[in-house]
Design a protein around this motif. Structure first.
Motif: not given
Lengths: 221, 464
Positions: A74, A77-78, A80-81, A86, A106-111
C-alpha cells in the motif's frame, strides 16, 4: 541537493540469467538521467526497480530518502501514485476511453480534489487540450504518447520515469516529445529515461550506459 | 480507492466487455431462475398443505393404540373409552414447547344425523355420525356472529316436557333419564374445511346437490339438523335411551374434526355421562396442543411418547418431511447449476483478466494496490452476479406466473386447489439476487487473487 534515487549494489536475476549486476546509482532532485545501452542490457529492468514496480531485487534502494524494502504494498503504491510518473513505449492507453478519462486514470486510485483541472492543465501542457473529449483510438501515435505523458504528469510527480518514450515514433514527433521532457526538466522535475534516442541523451544532464547488466560508463553532460 | 472510483471502473468494464460478461452470467441467470422457481413452488405447496390440509402448528395427541378399543367398540359402547385423565392434561400443559393445550372429548355413544333442507331442498342424513367436543376458546374465531359456541343447556330455560312448550327455534332437550328438560337453542356445531371440500367436490356432484362452503354459514338462520343420540345403524348405547336433539352449523373451522362434527366440550360431557358413564365424561379422548414453532413438533412427540400419548395424525409430519426432501433436492439441482455457473464465471474472468494484464500493470504503476485490483475484480463479478440474478429472478417469476395460469386453466378442480401454487416471501426475492451475486463472487475469487498478484513490470513489458 537531495537524492531522489539512491541505489547500491543492485542485482536482479531471472532464473539463471543475470539482468543487473552491482549497479550503484544516485540521482539528485532535478536531474535528467538518460539510461542507454543495447537491447537486453538491463535498462527496463533498472527502471522497473527504480519505479517500485519490481521488488524482487538484491541490494538496497532508497526513493526520496525512504528504503523501499520496508514499505508495504500500500505504501509503495501510494509512493508511485503520488510522486512518480510513468511513460511507456507502448503508451498503455485505455483504447475505448476519452483522452481526458485516460489522463484521469491515476486519480481513480490516488484521489485528488482537483484531478480534472490538473488533467486539463496537463493536456494543455502537451498541446492536446482541444482533444480532451476525443477517444484515444482516433489519435496518431505522437498524440497518444503525449496523452501518456499528460497522464504521467497530471499529478505533478517529483520524478518521471520513461521507458523508450520515442521508440514507436517518427523523428519529427520524437523531437517534440523530447522537447516536452526537456521542458519538464527545466521546471524542476527529475526525469529518468531509458532510451536509444541520442537526442534524449543530449538534453539529459547525466548519461548512464549499461552493458550486460553492468554500468559501463556514467557521464555528466 | 473510493467507492465512486470503483463504480466508475466497474461501469466501464461492463460497457467494454458486456458480451463476455453476459455469456459468463448465463449460468447465473439459469441457476437463479431455477432456484427461485423451485423454492417458490415448494414454499407455495408447503403453505397449502401444512396451512390448510395438514396444519403442523397443532398436534393432536391421544392414548397409545394398544389402549384404543377401536371405533366399532366405541360406537357400540362395548368397551370403556381410553381417556386422558385431568392430571396428565396438567402435566402436558407444563411442556415448554407448547403455547396452549386444548382437551378434546369424542362421542362415547352411537349417533346419527339428518337435516339440511334449508340448503339442499331436502333432508340428507348419515347412518353413523362421529363427533367430538372442544374447548370453545379453540374455535371462537371461526364462529360467525350472532352464533355462539357454547353449551346451550347452561343458558336454557324454562322447564319443559315437550317441544310444544318452547318457542321456535328453541326445542325441549330432556335427558333420557329425566322426566323434565329445558327449552334450549339448537346445539352449535362446527364442521371442518376438509369435510366441506369433500362434500363440495365429491358428494354434492354425485347427488346433484348444490355446493355449500362459507355461504352455508352466512344464511340467516344457519343450517339446522337433528341428531339422534344413543343409537345408530350399528347399534345402541349401553346406557340411556335414544333421543333426538337439534343442532345448528355455526361455522367452518380447520380445527374441527375432519369427518364428523365438533361441538362444545361441556355438551359432549353431558351426553357421554348419560350414554357411557362417569369415566367417559371426566377424562379426555385427545389433546390438541399448539406448538411454539413447527420445529418443536419432534420434541413434543417424543415427550408425548413418554407420557403414553401418540400423535393422532402423522400426515402433517410426513408431508413436511416429504416437502422438505423434495425442496432440498430441487435446491441442490439449482445450487449445482449455480456452482457450474460460478466455474464459468471463473473461467471467463481468468480469460478477461489475462487479456487485460497490461491494464492491470498500468493500474499498479499509477498507484493501485493489490487490494484495489482485487476489489475491482470482485465488484465487477458482484455486479454481473446481481444483474444476472435479477434477470433470473424475473424469468423465474414469469415461469411461475405461467405455471399458475396453466394450472388454473388446465387442472381440474380438486379439494384445496390453491389460487396459486407459488409463494414469494421477501427473503426469497432478495435471496435470489444475493445468491446470484454470491456465486459470481465465489467464481471470481481465484481470478481476483491472480490479478492482484500480477507482476506489473512483467505485465507492462509483455503488453508492450
Amino acid at each position: 541537493m537531495t537524492d531522489v534515487v539512491e541505489a547500491t549494489a543492485l542485482r536482479r536475476t531471472f532464473g539463471a540469467r543475470v539482468a543487473l549486476e552491482g549497479v550503484d546509482l544516485r540521482v539528485a532532485q532535478g536531474d535528467f538521467l538518460a539510461i542507454m545501452g543495447p537491447s537486453g542490457s538491463g535498462k527496463s529492468t533498472l527502471l522497473g526497480i527504480i519505479g517500485g514496480l519490481d521488488t524482487s531485487y538484491q541490494g538496497s534502494l532508497k526513493l526520496f530518502g525512504q528504503a523501499t524494502s520496508v514499505l508495504s504494498d500500500r505504501e509503495l503504491s501510494l509512493l508511485r501514485g503520488k510522486r512518480i510518473g510513468f511513460v511507456f513505449q507502448a503508451f498503455f492507453l485505455l483504447e475505448h476511453q476519452s483522452v481526458l478519462d485516460n489522463v484521469l486514470v491515476p486519480s481513480l486510485f490516488v484521489p485528488r480534489t482537483d484531478a480534472k483541472t490538473a488533467a486539463l492543465q496537463a493536456l494543455d501542457r502537451v498541446g492536446l487540450a482541444d482533444r480532451a473529449a476525443d477517444r484515444v483510438d482516433t489519435l496518431s501515435g505522437g498524440q497518444r504518447q503525449r496523452v501518456a505523458i499528460a497522464r504521467a504528469i497530471a499529478h505533478q510527480p517529483s520524478m518521471l520515469l520513461c521507458d523508450e518514450p520515442t521508440g514507436n515514433l517518427d523523428k519529427e514527433t520524437a523531437s517534440r516529445i523530447v522537447e516536452i521532457f526537456a521542458s519538464l526538466h527545466r521546471e524542476g522535475t527529475t526525469v529518468i529515461c531509458a532510451t536509444h534516442e541520442d537526442r534524449l541523451a543530449e538534453v539529459a544532464t547525466t548519461t548512464l550506459r549499461l552493458s550486460e547488466g553492468r554500468v559501463s560508463k556514467e557521464q555528466a553532460s | 480507492m473510493k467507492a465512486a472510483s470503483l463504480a466508475l471502473l466497474v461501469a466501464r468494464d461492463l460497457r467494454r466487455a458486456r458480451g463476455a460478461l453476459a455469456a459468463a452470467g448465463f449460468g447465473i441467470i439459469a441457476g437463479t431462475a431455477a432456484l427461485f422457481f423451485f423454492l417458490s413452488l415448494g414454499l407455495g405447496v408447503r403453505s397449502v398443505l401444512l396451512g390448510s390440509v395438514f396444519p403442523l402448528d397443532k398436534i393432536e395427541l391421544e392414548p397409545a393404540a394398544k389402549a384404543d378399543p377401536g371405533l366399532l367398540a366405541l360406537v357400540l359402547g362395548s368397551s370403556p373409552m381410553p381417556g386422558i385423565p385431568g392430571d396428565v392434561v396438567d402435566q402436558v400443559r407444563a411442556w415448554p414447547e407448547l403455547v396452549r393445550v386444548y382437551p378434546k372429548l369424542k362421542f362415547a355413544f352411537p349417533s346419527t344425523a339428518r337435516g339440511g333442507a334449508e340448503v339442499f331442498g331436502q333432508d340428507i342424513g348419515t347412518s353413523e355420525m362421529l363427533g367430538d367436543g372442544v374447548d370453545p376458546a379453540l374455535v371462537e374465531a371461526d364462529v360467525k356472529p350472532p352464533w355462539r359456541f357454547e353449551d346451550t343447556w347452561e343458558s336454557g330455560g324454562p322447564s319443559c316436557r315437550s317441544d310444544d312448550a318452547c318457542a321456535s327455534p328453541k326445542y325441549c332437550e330432556r335427558a333420557s333419564t329425566e322426566t323434565e328438560g329445558k327449552c334450549v337453542d339448537p346445539v352449535p356445531v362446527l364442521v371442518s374445511r376438509y369435510l366441506v371440500e369433500i362434500f363440495n367436490k365429491g358428494v354434492a356432484p354425485a347427488h346433484g346437490l348444490p355446493p355449500v362452503g362459507e355461504s352455508l354459514i352466512s344464511r340467516a338462520n344457519g343450517v339446522t339438523f337433528n341428531l339422534r343420540l344413543g343409537e345408530s345403524l350399528l347399534g345402541r348405547a349401553k346406557l340411556g335411551a335414544p333421543r333426538t336433539v337439534r343442532a345448528r352449523v355455526v361455522g367452518v373451522s380447520s380445527r374441527a374434526i375432519d369427518l364428523g362434527m365438533t361441538l362444545p366440550l361441556p355438551t359432549i360431557r353431558r351426553w357421554n355421562k348419560e350414554y357411557a358413564g362417569e369415566q367417559a365424561a371426566n377424562s379426555f379422548s385427545s389433546l390438541l396442543v399448539e406448538v411454539k414453532s413447527p420445529g418443536d413438533a419432534g420434541q413434543v412427540i417424543a415427550r408425548a411418547s413418554k407420557t403414553g400419548l401418540v400423535p393422532h395424525d402423522t400426515r402433517a409430519r410426513d408431508v413436511s418431511v416429504l416437502i422438505d426432501g423434495i425442496l432440498a433436492l430441487l435446491t441442490l439441482v439449482a445450487t449445482v447449476i449455480l456452482l457450474v455457473s460460478a466455474s464459468n464465471i471463473a473461467y471467463t474472468f481468468r480469460a478477461l483478466l489475462h487479456e487485460r494484464r497490461a491494464t492491470i500493470g498500468l493500474y499498479r504503476a499509477v498507484g493501485a494496490t493489490r487490494l484495489d485490483i482485487e476489489a475491482w475484480v470482485l465488484s465487477l463479478a458482484a455486479v454481473v452476479g446481481a444483474v444476472c440474478g435479477s434477470i433470473g429472478l424475473a424469468i423465474g417469476w414469469m415461469a411461475a406466473f405461467v405455471a399458475d395460469h396453466v394450472a388454473s386453466a388446465r387442472l381440474p378442480d380438486f379439494p384445496f386447489k390453491p389460487e396459486s401454487f407459488f409463494a414469494y416471501p421477501w427473503w426469497l426475492v432478495c435471496g435470489a439476487v444475493v445468491f446470484g451475486a454470491l456465486f459470481a463472487i465465489v467464481g471470481a475469487i481465484g481470478p481476483a487473487r491472480a490479478a492482484a498478484k500480477v507482476d506489473p513490470r512483467e505485465a507492462l513489458l509483455q503488453g508492450g
